[in-house]
Design a protein around this motif. Structure first.
Motif, short mmCIF file in Angstrom:
data_model
loop_
_atom_site.label_atom_id
_atom_site.label_comp_id
_atom_site.label_asym_id
_atom_site.label_seq_id
_atom_site.Cartn_x
_atom_site.Cartn_y
_atom_site.Cartn_z
N GLU A 7 15.26 2.95 18.52
CA GLU A 7 15.12 4.25 19.50
C GLU A 7 16.67 4.81 19.52
N THR A 8 17.61 3.73 19.71
CA THR A 8 19.13 4.40 20.19
C THR A 8 19.69 5.20 18.49
N THR A 9 18.95 4.68 17.55
CA THR A 9 19.56 5.19 16.43
C THR A 9 18.76 6.53 16.00
N GLY A 10 17.82 6.94 16.56
CA GLY A 10 16.80 7.78 16.10
C GLY A 10 15.91 7.45 15.18
N PHE A 11 15.50 6.45 14.92
CA PHE A 11 14.64 5.90 14.15
C PHE A 11 13.30 6.41 14.52
N PRO A 12 12.55 7.02 13.64
CA PRO A 12 11.05 7.43 14.07
C PRO A 12 10.03 6.53 13.98
N MET A 13 10.22 5.80 15.33
CA MET A 13 9.32 4.78 15.77
C MET A 13 7.94 5.24 15.78
N GLY A 14 6.78 4.39 15.94
CA GLY A 14 5.49 5.08 16.10
C GLY A 14 5.51 5.07 17.64
N ASN A 15 4.27 5.24 18.04
CA ASN A 15 4.11 5.49 19.53
C ASN A 15 3.57 4.46 20.36
N ARG A 16 3.75 3.05 19.80
CA ARG A 16 3.05 2.20 20.45
C ARG A 16 3.43 0.69 20.05
N LEU A 17 3.80 -0.14 21.03
CA LEU A 17 3.99 -1.64 20.83
C LEU A 17 2.80 -2.51 21.31
N ILE A 18 2.41 -3.48 20.36
CA ILE A 18 1.50 -4.41 20.58
C ILE A 18 1.94 -5.66 20.89
N ARG B 72 0.76 -1.18 0.00
CA ARG B 72 -0.03 0.17 0.03
C ARG B 72 0.88 1.40 -0.12
N PRO B 73 1.34 1.60 -1.11
CA PRO B 73 2.33 2.91 -1.24
C PRO B 73 1.74 4.01 -0.50
N GLU B 74 0.44 4.33 -0.37
CA GLU B 74 -0.16 5.55 -0.04
C GLU B 74 -0.41 5.30 1.55
N ALA B 75 -0.24 4.30 2.15
CA ALA B 75 -0.27 4.09 3.53
C ALA B 75 0.48 5.06 4.48
N SER B 76 -0.37 5.41 5.61
CA SER B 76 0.22 6.26 6.42
C SER B 76 0.86 5.58 7.68
N ASN C 168 -6.47 -2.27 14.20
CA ASN C 168 -6.74 -0.97 13.46
C ASN C 168 -6.52 0.21 14.28
N GLU C 169 -7.46 0.25 15.41
CA GLU C 169 -7.51 1.55 16.28
C GLU C 169 -6.27 1.83 16.96
N ARG C 170 -5.48 0.82 17.57
CA ARG C 170 -4.25 1.20 18.18
C ARG C 170 -3.10 1.60 17.11
N THR C 171 -3.09 1.10 16.05
CA THR C 171 -2.20 1.48 15.15
C THR C 171 -2.22 2.88 14.37
N LEU C 172 -3.72 3.30 14.28
CA LEU C 172 -3.93 4.60 13.78
C LEU C 172 -4.01 5.52 14.82
N ARG C 173 -3.99 5.23 15.96
CA ARG C 173 -4.26 6.18 17.41
C ARG C 173 -3.17 7.27 17.01
N THR D 86 14.00 0.37 4.98
CA THR D 86 12.69 0.33 4.14
C THR D 86 11.91 1.24 4.88
N GLU D 87 12.37 2.15 5.65
CA GLU D 87 11.41 3.42 6.18
C GLU D 87 11.18 4.21 5.08
N ARG D 88 9.87 4.79 5.27
CA ARG D 88 9.29 5.81 4.33
C ARG D 88 8.92 7.09 5.00
N PRO D 89 9.06 8.27 4.35
CA PRO D 89 8.93 9.39 5.23
C PRO D 89 7.45 9.39 5.28
N ALA D 90 7.00 9.90 6.69
CA ALA D 90 5.69 10.34 6.92
C ALA D 90 4.81 8.75 7.38
N VAL D 91 5.73 7.65 7.02
CA VAL D 91 4.82 6.26 7.62
C VAL D 91 5.10 5.87 8.86
N SER D 92 4.26 5.92 9.78
CA SER D 92 4.57 5.46 11.16
C SER D 92 4.70 4.08 11.16
#
Length: 253
Positions: A108-119, A14-18, A248-253, A81-87
């Motif tokens: 996290e130690t490398t400054g990678f832009p992780m999302g805000n949640r682990l499930i 999904r190339p347009e995924a956020s 879906n809810e936790r990923t997009l929160r 495989t990181e993409r800009p603006a993709v959490s």
């Protein structure tokens, strides 16, 4: 465009995924366990599945029993495989939960832009003190029968697979390798991640009861919540609809 890696399977690009939801399989597991989830996730979420070596399409690749080496390789693949603006949000089941937490910490130690949640599903956090006192034999010392009994008890592998001599012979080295990974991860202290943690489990899972799952609250600098589903260690197979709603809810929160 989705950039791919040997370490990541993307069933429905999904190339347009956020957001991307990265799933870490359980001991003995591989991408096939999660493939159907791609079509069940929100269209803004791309499913990516960590593909450990030595199974499925990577059957000829050497198994990795060193947690540090495995965490490094997975973290590198995710960074590449990181993409800009993709959490990026992680979901890990059983062994996959331990690895998801460690990979998150490494990134996290490398400054990678992780999302805000682990499930984290069906897995209690590492506790070296209780592990040392448990008296459980390391995977390398357990017999084939003991390993197979542990797998049967968790009800995640079809009985037909365990009864087939050829499939059993192929699966046992993978299980022994992965159980060793779990043993090694549990015998060293974990450090808190910055990401919030959602812990999941089944109400009949005696390997990860609610009290044990609640201990993940100590390993996050963010918020923590716990959700218990009806079922055992592999509750996620029978509670797929409810689980997809939560993911879906936790990923997009």
């Amino acid at each position: 465009m989705t950039r791919t890696s040997t370490w990541l399977v993307v069933p429905q690009p999904r190339p347009e995924a956020s957001h991307r939801l990265v799933c870490f399989p359980h001991a003995g597991g591989g991408p096939n366990f999660y493939r159907s989830w791609g079509r069940l996730l929100n269209s803004s979420v791309e499913l990516q599945i960590v593909h450990y070596p030595g199974r499925e399409n990577r059957l000829t690749d050497a198994l990795v029993s060193d947690p540090d080496a495995l965490v490094h390789d997975v973290a590198t693949a995710l960074a590449e495989t990181e993409r800009p603006a993709v959490s990026t949000v992680f979901f890990g089941h059983s062994m996959g939960a331990l690895l998801a937490h460690e990979v998150s910490r490494a990134l996290e130690t490398t400054g990678f832009p992780m999302g805000n949640r682990l499930i984290l599903s069906a897995c209690t956090p590492p506790d070296p003190a209780s592990q040392s006192a448990s008296g459980t034999e390391p995977a390398t010392l357990r017999s084939d029968a003991e390993i197979l009994a542990a797998v049967r008890g968790r009800e995640g592998t079809p009985t037909a697979v365990l009864q087939d001599a050829d499939l059993r012979a192929m699966l046992l080295p993978i299980l022994r390798n992965d159980y060793l990974l779990v043993d090694l991860c549990r015998r060293r202290p974990a450090k808190p991640a910055r990401a919030a943690i959602t812990a999941l489990g089944g109400d009949r899972d005696d390997t990860a009861d609610p009290a044990g799952l609640s201990r993940w609250a100590r390993f996050t600098a963010g918020d923590f919540d716990l959700r218990i589903f009806p079922g055992g260690h592999f509750y996620l197979a029978s509670r797929q609809r409810e689980l997809m709603e939560l993911l879906n809810e936790r990923t997009l929160r």
